[in-house]
Design an enzyme around this catalytic site. Structure first.
Site, PDB file in Angstrom:
ATOM      1  N   ASP A 224       0.864  -1.194   0.000  1.00 50.59           N
ATOM      2  CA  ASP A 224       0.000   0.000   0.000  1.00 50.59           C
ATOM      3  C   ASP A 224       0.890   1.229   0.000  1.00 50.59           C
ATOM      4  O   ASP A 224       2.128   1.128   0.082  1.00 50.59           O
ATOM      5  CB  ASP A 224      -0.978  -0.001   1.202  1.00 50.59           C
ATOM      6  CG  ASP A 224      -2.297   0.723   0.879  1.00 50.59           C
ATOM      7  OD1 ASP A 224      -2.249   1.932   0.589  1.00 50.59           O
ATOM      8  OD2 ASP A 224      -3.359   0.075   0.916  1.00 50.59           O
ATOM      9  N   ASP A 244       3.863   1.629  -4.888  1.00 52.74           N
ATOM     10  CA  ASP A 244       2.777   2.089  -5.746  1.00 52.74           C
ATOM     11  C   ASP A 244       2.437   0.975  -6.731  1.00 52.74           C
ATOM     12  O   ASP A 244       3.304   0.551  -7.505  1.00 52.74           O
ATOM     13  CB  ASP A 244       3.245   3.355  -6.490  1.00 52.74           C
ATOM     14  CG  ASP A 244       2.124   4.006  -7.269  1.00 52.74           C
ATOM     15  OD1 ASP A 244       1.216   3.278  -7.747  1.00 52.74           O
ATOM     16  OD2 ASP A 244       2.146   5.242  -7.406  1.00 52.74           O
ATOM     17  N   HIS A 262     -12.525  -1.244  -8.004  1.00 52.03           N
ATOM     18  CA  HIS A 262     -13.719  -0.396  -8.216  1.00 52.03           C
ATOM     19  C   HIS A 262     -13.421   1.094  -7.987  1.00 52.03           C
ATOM     20  O   HIS A 262     -14.260   1.940  -8.251  1.00 52.03           O
ATOM     21  CB  HIS A 262     -14.917  -0.877  -7.372  1.00 52.03           C
ATOM     22  CG  HIS A 262     -14.779  -0.661  -5.898  1.00 52.03           C
ATOM     23  ND1 HIS A 262     -15.842  -0.799  -5.024  1.00 52.03           N
ATOM     24  CD2 HIS A 262     -13.715  -0.307  -5.139  1.00 52.03           C
ATOM     25  CE1 HIS A 262     -15.425  -0.543  -3.785  1.00 52.03           C
ATOM     26  NE2 HIS A 262     -14.156  -0.243  -3.835  1.00 52.03           N
TER      27      HIS A 262
HETATM   28  N1  SAH Z   1      -8.067  -3.665   0.296  1.00 51.36           N
HETATM   29  C1  SAH Z   1      -8.352  -2.922   1.484  1.00 51.36           C
HETATM   30  C2  SAH Z   1      -8.382  -1.406   1.273  1.00 51.36           C
HETATM   31  C3  SAH Z   1      -9.208  -0.932   0.111  1.00 51.36           C
HETATM   32  S1  SAH Z   1      -9.278   0.848  -0.033  1.00 51.36           S
HETATM   33  C4  SAH Z   1      -9.659  -3.382   2.077  1.00 51.36           C
HETATM   34  O1  SAH Z   1     -10.568  -3.742   1.332  1.00 51.36           O
HETATM   35  O2  SAH Z   1      -9.794  -3.396   3.294  1.00 51.36           O
HETATM   36  C5  SAH Z   1      -8.143   1.094  -1.360  1.00 51.36           C
HETATM   37  C6  SAH Z   1      -6.705   1.013  -0.933  1.00 51.36           C
HETATM   38  O3  SAH Z   1      -5.894   1.258  -2.078  1.00 51.36           O
HETATM   39  C7  SAH Z   1      -6.306   2.049   0.105  1.00 51.36           C
HETATM   40  O4  SAH Z   1      -5.699   1.418   1.198  1.00 51.36           O
HETATM   41  C8  SAH Z   1      -5.319   2.942  -0.644  1.00 51.36           C
HETATM   42  O5  SAH Z   1      -4.319   3.510   0.177  1.00 51.36           O
HETATM   43  C9  SAH Z   1      -4.745   1.973  -1.651  1.00 51.36           C
HETATM   44  N2  SAH Z   1      -4.103   2.619  -2.800  1.00 51.36           N
HETATM   45  C10 SAH Z   1      -4.538   3.698  -3.500  1.00 51.36           C
HETATM   46  N3  SAH Z   1      -3.679   3.990  -4.484  1.00 51.36           N
HETATM   47  C11 SAH Z   1      -2.659   3.067  -4.418  1.00 51.36           C
HETATM   48  C12 SAH Z   1      -1.476   2.845  -5.169  1.00 51.36           C
HETATM   49  N4  SAH Z   1      -1.174   3.641  -6.197  1.00 51.36           N
HETATM   50  N5  SAH Z   1      -0.669   1.807  -4.831  1.00 51.36           N
HETATM   51  C13 SAH Z   1      -0.993   0.995  -3.779  1.00 51.36           C
HETATM   52  N6  SAH Z   1      -2.117   1.161  -3.022  1.00 51.36           N
HETATM   53  C14 SAH Z   1      -2.934   2.176  -3.342  1.00 51.36           C
END
Ligand code: SAH
Length: 357
Positions: A224, A244, A262
């Site tokens: 993350d 990332d 989504h």
């Molecule tokens: N999978 C988790 C969180 C979902 S929310 C759950 O369902 O409990 C979406 C997540 O994507 C967030 O934690 C956000 O920080 C992460 N995110 C957003 N952009 C990202 C990126 N470029 N690389 C890695 N993670 C990312």
């Protein structure tokens, strides 16, 4: 007595329907108040059934609030958050009891997700949804969140610790519930033959921890953004990696993407999935991507499920994301170079999708 003409009946029914839609936010706000006031915990602490004065003492409100609390509870019982039991003896106080809905609120179990969705930061952009539709020449990344707050949500979580915690805790409590259910229903089959898994966009690691606990032989890690990884627990077997997902994804037998795709449009999903494909071995060696999200039209087809899928899809307009039907998923999978997929529609409004290289 004069009979009311059918046209008048029709008009009254139509106005009722209109009002139902107009006042739907009162249901949300009554629920939010119940959460803010910890009413479910108060009833729970009273053995699962409590009168208004008993609830009032537990949540520390002034007795003058009883009449208004009664009104709030009238909404919350019509919406099935609580139920009411009238005593046989006339004049005695009715009891309020927990329902399967309010049981989810005890000890804050599922309250963070509702707190996230009903936070003004999340609700306020929806007041400008109509305005957003009217603008023609939009930069493609201008979602209603950015239109209202001036930056993308993942930019804002970087700088705003309150929003960051709201998102992390909201999604984390959902993961605890849904991933446990997925493990119980289909875990043996899904995680068979996998020795490592990376949860991409895995937040503070709730899903990865649940999988690691149920399948200790599976080495679990979470990728993350750095500011999220800075908040993760240390007392766990799960490995946390700051990075990332658009740059690269560390290798593993399986990649989990729960409530991630989504958030993104078609092209971004293709980019993420191409990186997932690079991270996993061929299908024969167990390589797969496991997605937990909605497949619109899949699963139980009653009106409550269908309405929830339609509403969640519009909710995702918040960040220019979307919920997808099978064809929309299929297009993304094939463009990202995957050969096949399988939808397992067993998580209520959501599905598990296995995607194979
Ligand atoms: N999978 C988790 C969180 C979902 S929310 C759950 O369902 O409990 C979406 C997540 O994507 C967030 O934690 C956000 O920080 C992460 N995110 C957003 N952009 C990202 C990126 N470029 N690389 C890695 N993670 C990312």
């Amino acid at each position: 007595m004069e009979l009311i003409h059918s046209t008048e009946h029709g008009l009254l029914d139509a106005q009722l329907e209109l009002w139902h839609n107009t006042f739907a936010f009162i249901k949300s706000m009554a629920l939010k108040s119940a959460i803010d006031l910890s009413i479910a915990d108060a009833i729970h602490l009273h053995g699962g059934a409590a009168t208004l004065p008993q609830i009032l003492t537990k949540i520390n409100l002034h007795p003058s609030k009883i009449p208004n609390l009664r009104r709030l509870m009238r909404v919350l019982t019509t919406t099935n958050v609580f139920s009411i039991q009238h005593p046989l003896a006339h004049g005695n106080e009715p009891f309020y009891t927990l329902t399967s809905v309010s049981r989810l609120l005890i000890g804050g179990s599922q309250t963070p997700f509702t707190a996230l969705v009903l936070n003004p930061i999340i609700v306020s952009p929806f007041f400008e949804l109509g305005t957003w539709f009217q603008k023609h020449e939009l930069p493609s990344d201008l979602c209603i969140f950015k239109q209202t707050h001036g930056r993308a949500i993942w930019e804002m979580t970087k700088q705003d610790a309150t929003l960051d915690a709201l998102v992390n805790d909201g999604l984390s409590c959902d993961s605890q519930l849904i991933v446990d259910i997925a493990i119980k229903l289909h875990g043996a089959e899904i995680f068979k033959g996998i020795s490592s898994l990376i949860d991409v966009g895995g937040g503070i690691g709730a899903a990865a921890q649940a999988i690691s606990k149920a399948f200790p032989h599976v080495e679990c890690s979470v990728l993350d953004l750095a500011h999220v990884i800075a908040k993760v627990p240390t007392d766990t077997d799960v490995q946390f990696i700051a990075g990332d997902m658009f740059d690269s994804i560390p290798p593993a037998d399986a990649v989990l993407l729960k409530s991630v795709l989504h958030d993104w449009d078609h092209d971004d999903c293709v980019k993420i999935l191409k990186n997932c494909r690079k991270a996993i071995p061929p299908r024969e060696a167990g390589g797969k991507v496991i997605i937990i999200n909605m497949v619109i039209g899949a699963g139980i087809s009653d009106s409550k499920h269908r309405e929830m899928q339609a509403m969640f899809d519009v909710y995702m307009m918040l960040v220019n994301g979307m919920e997808r039907d099978e064809q929309e998923w299929k297009d993304i999978f094939s463009e990202a170079g995957f050969s096949n997929y399988r939808i397992i529609p067993v998580l209520g409004v959501r599905s598990i999708i296995e995607v194979y290289p």
